[in-house]
Design a protein around this motif. Structure first.
Motif, short mmCIF file in Angstrom:
data_model
loop_
_atom_site.label_atom_id
_atom_site.label_comp_id
_atom_site.label_asym_id
_atom_site.label_seq_id
_atom_site.Cartn_x
_atom_site.Cartn_y
_atom_site.Cartn_z
N ILE A 135 0.85 -1.19 0.00
CA ILE A 135 0.00 0.00 0.00
C ILE A 135 0.89 1.25 0.00
CG2 ILE A 135 -1.74 1.33 1.25
CD1 ILE A 135 -2.83 -1.25 0.07
N LEU A 136 0.58 2.18 -0.90
CA LEU A 136 1.27 3.46 -0.89
C LEU A 136 0.47 4.48 -0.10
CD1 LEU A 136 3.45 5.44 -1.87
CD2 LEU A 136 2.07 5.80 -3.94
N GLU A 137 -0.83 4.63 -0.43
CA GLU A 137 -1.67 5.61 0.25
C GLU A 137 -3.12 5.14 0.27
OE1 GLU A 137 -1.36 9.41 -1.60
OE2 GLU A 137 0.68 9.80 -0.92
N VAL A 138 -3.85 5.65 1.24
CA VAL A 138 -5.31 5.50 1.30
C VAL A 138 -5.89 6.90 1.20
CG1 VAL A 138 -7.29 4.77 2.70
CG2 VAL A 138 -5.16 3.43 2.75
N ASN A 139 -6.79 7.12 0.25
CA ASN A 139 -7.37 8.45 0.01
C ASN A 139 -8.84 8.46 0.36
OD1 ASN A 139 -4.96 9.69 -1.52
ND2 ASN A 139 -5.34 7.81 -2.64
N ALA A 140 -9.21 9.28 1.34
CA ALA A 140 -10.62 9.38 1.75
C ALA A 140 -11.43 10.16 0.73
CB ALA A 140 -10.72 10.05 3.12
N GLY A 141 -10.79 11.09 0.05
CA GLY A 141 -11.45 11.81 -1.02
C GLY A 141 -11.26 11.05 -2.32
N VAL A 142 -12.35 10.60 -2.94
CA VAL A 142 -12.25 9.77 -4.14
C VAL A 142 -12.31 10.68 -5.37
CG1 VAL A 142 -13.25 7.84 -5.41
CG2 VAL A 142 -13.29 7.84 -2.91
N LYS A 143 -11.14 10.99 -5.89
CA LYS A 143 -11.02 11.88 -7.04
C LYS A 143 -10.80 11.03 -8.30
CE LYS A 143 -8.17 15.71 -8.81
NZ LYS A 143 -6.98 16.54 -8.54
N MET A 144 -11.67 11.19 -9.29
CA MET A 144 -11.57 10.39 -10.52
C MET A 144 -11.69 11.26 -11.76
SD MET A 144 -13.60 6.86 -9.53
CE MET A 144 -15.10 7.62 -8.86
N GLU A 145 -11.13 12.46 -11.70
CA GLU A 145 -11.24 13.39 -12.81
C GLU A 145 -10.57 12.85 -14.07
OE1 GLU A 145 -13.02 16.51 -12.40
OE2 GLU A 145 -13.58 15.27 -10.69
N ALA A 146 -9.34 12.36 -13.95
CA ALA A 146 -8.62 11.86 -15.12
C ALA A 146 -9.32 10.63 -15.70
CB ALA A 146 -7.18 11.53 -14.75
N LEU A 147 -9.76 9.73 -14.84
CA LEU A 147 -10.46 8.54 -15.31
C LEU A 147 -11.79 8.91 -15.95
CD1 LEU A 147 -10.39 5.39 -15.37
CD2 LEU A 147 -11.74 5.46 -13.27
N GLY A 148 -12.46 9.91 -15.40
CA GLY A 148 -13.77 10.32 -15.90
C GLY A 148 -13.74 10.84 -17.32
N ARG A 149 -12.59 11.38 -17.73
CA ARG A 149 -12.48 11.88 -19.10
C ARG A 149 -12.41 10.73 -20.10
NH1 ARG A 149 -9.65 15.96 -16.25
NH2 ARG A 149 -7.64 14.89 -16.35
N ARG A 150 -12.02 9.55 -19.64
CA ARG A 150 -11.92 8.39 -20.51
C ARG A 150 -13.10 7.43 -20.34
NH1 ARG A 150 -5.98 5.98 -21.65
NH2 ARG A 150 -4.99 7.89 -22.38
N HIS A 151 -13.53 7.27 -19.10
CA HIS A 151 -14.59 6.30 -18.81
C HIS A 151 -15.66 6.95 -17.92
CE1 HIS A 151 -12.13 3.08 -20.50
NE2 HIS A 151 -11.12 3.56 -19.81
N PRO A 152 -16.38 7.93 -18.45
CA PRO A 152 -17.36 8.64 -17.62
C PRO A 152 -18.45 7.73 -17.05
CG PRO A 152 -17.66 9.14 -19.96
CD PRO A 152 -16.35 8.43 -19.84
N GLU A 153 -18.81 6.67 -17.79
CA GLU A 153 -19.87 5.79 -17.32
C GLU A 153 -19.44 5.01 -16.06
OE1 GLU A 153 -17.12 3.31 -19.62
OE2 GLU A 153 -17.98 5.32 -19.91
N LEU A 154 -18.16 4.64 -15.98
CA LEU A 154 -17.67 3.93 -14.80
C LEU A 154 -17.63 4.85 -13.58
CD1 LEU A 154 -14.73 1.80 -16.26
CD2 LEU A 154 -17.05 1.06 -15.71
N VAL A 155 -17.18 6.07 -13.81
CA VAL A 155 -17.09 7.03 -12.71
C VAL A 155 -18.49 7.39 -12.21
CG1 VAL A 155 -16.44 9.40 -12.14
CG2 VAL A 155 -14.87 7.94 -13.45
#
Length: 311
Positions: free
Chosen positions: A278-298
């Protein structure tokens, strides 16, 4: 520059609220959301929609505390040592000692990674190999943050992000670092400038010395432009196919979420020296970059979390 009001996170939540007859108030330039349906009132701030407890949120956002929690639970994770700034160091005597930090550098010949203890988006993250670099990095970070975290630098072979909700993997994707292929004519600087945005190029120039940037890569040789797998620094999200790697990352991320007691999180898992950690655990789920490619998944992932939020 993308305005806060144009964030994929915000637009997705607005769409969900419209479809579910939920009133939404947008405050603080889109950073604070107030959602109301009947007598139910829910808040979202930043990239946290409010499913996590205050303690889980705080532990996840504190890199050194999170590493300690994971180590205590026997979850393989990269260690992070806490260093406090002048205002806080009196509470833990010696925690601001540069001599103690130097000992860490002496024990790790590949260098250290120095970063804000509660930072996000890869800002003010430095790889240091000398005392002078270490002192500069510490000074710069503590000028803007009350504390920092130091981890040993390791050669990360792969980095995978697992978006989890109540122990279930919603999305699993890798982060592919930007690279260029040499043509035997142009310098690394010229190749990088042609292949990246202006902001990404500025980051890349800080990651390489002048000699490396001016060197001409041989024809056909691929060169990575960044040692970090950071999406804001040019890495690209790539969905991870079913297989042993995906299963290992999901299983480890679930163990980390259980140790922290977090419900909705994005967890970064890295492979170094052939082992997943594990590198990090993020409580804020940010998916901006992924959303530009797979908006339906986000949209589906945030929708599942909001379904839980509103019962």
């Amino acid at each position: 520059m993308v305005l806060i009001s144009q964030r994929i996170f915000l637009e997705t939540i607005k769409k969900y609220c419209l479809a579910h007859d939920i009133a939404i108030e947008i405050r603080s330039g889109g950073w604070l959301l107030i959602m109301t349906r009947g007598n139910e009132r829910r808040l979202a701030i930043g990239y946290d929609i409010g499913l996590n407890s205050a303690v889980a949120h705080q532990v996840a956002n504190d890199k050194s505390a999170c590493a300690d929690v994971l180590a205590s639970a026997g979850v393989p994770a990269l260690p992070h040592t806490l260093v406090l700034g002048a205002k806080l160091s009196k509470h833990i005597p010696g925690s601001d000692s540069l001599d103690a930090i130097q000992l860490l550098l002496d024990r790790h010949p590949l260098g250290l990674v120095v970063k804000p203890n509660a930072g996000t988006s890869g800002e003010l993250v430095f790889r240091v190999t000398t005392r002078a670099q270490l002192e500069t990095a510490v000074a710069r970070i503590l000028a803007a943050h009350p504390s920092l975290a130091i981890s040993p630098y390791v050669e990360i072979e792969d980095e995978v992000r697992v978006v989890l909700l109540d122990g279930r993997a919603l999305i699993v994707y890798g982060k592919t670092r930007p690279s260029v292929v040499g043509d035997g004519v142009h310098s690394l600087r010229a190749l990088a400038r042609a292949a990246t945005t202006e902001d990404q190029f500025k980051i890349i120039t800080t990651e390489h010395d002048v000699a490396a940037l001016d060197a001409i890569p041989p024809l056909g040789e691929r060169r990575l432009l960044n040692w970090r797998h950071n999406l804001d620094a040019g890495a690209e999200p790539v969905l991870l196919a079913d297989g042993a790697a995906r299963e290992a990352c999901v299983a480890l991320a679930i163990r980390a979420a259980q140790a922290v007691g977090i419900r909705f999180a994005s967890i970064d898992v890295v492979r170094a020296d052939g082992a997943w950690k594990i590198l990090e655990v993020n409580a804020g789920v940010k998916m901006e970059a992924l959303g530009r490619r797979h908006p339906e998944l986000v949209e589906a992932a945030y929708g599942s979390a909001l379904d839980c939020l509103f019962g």
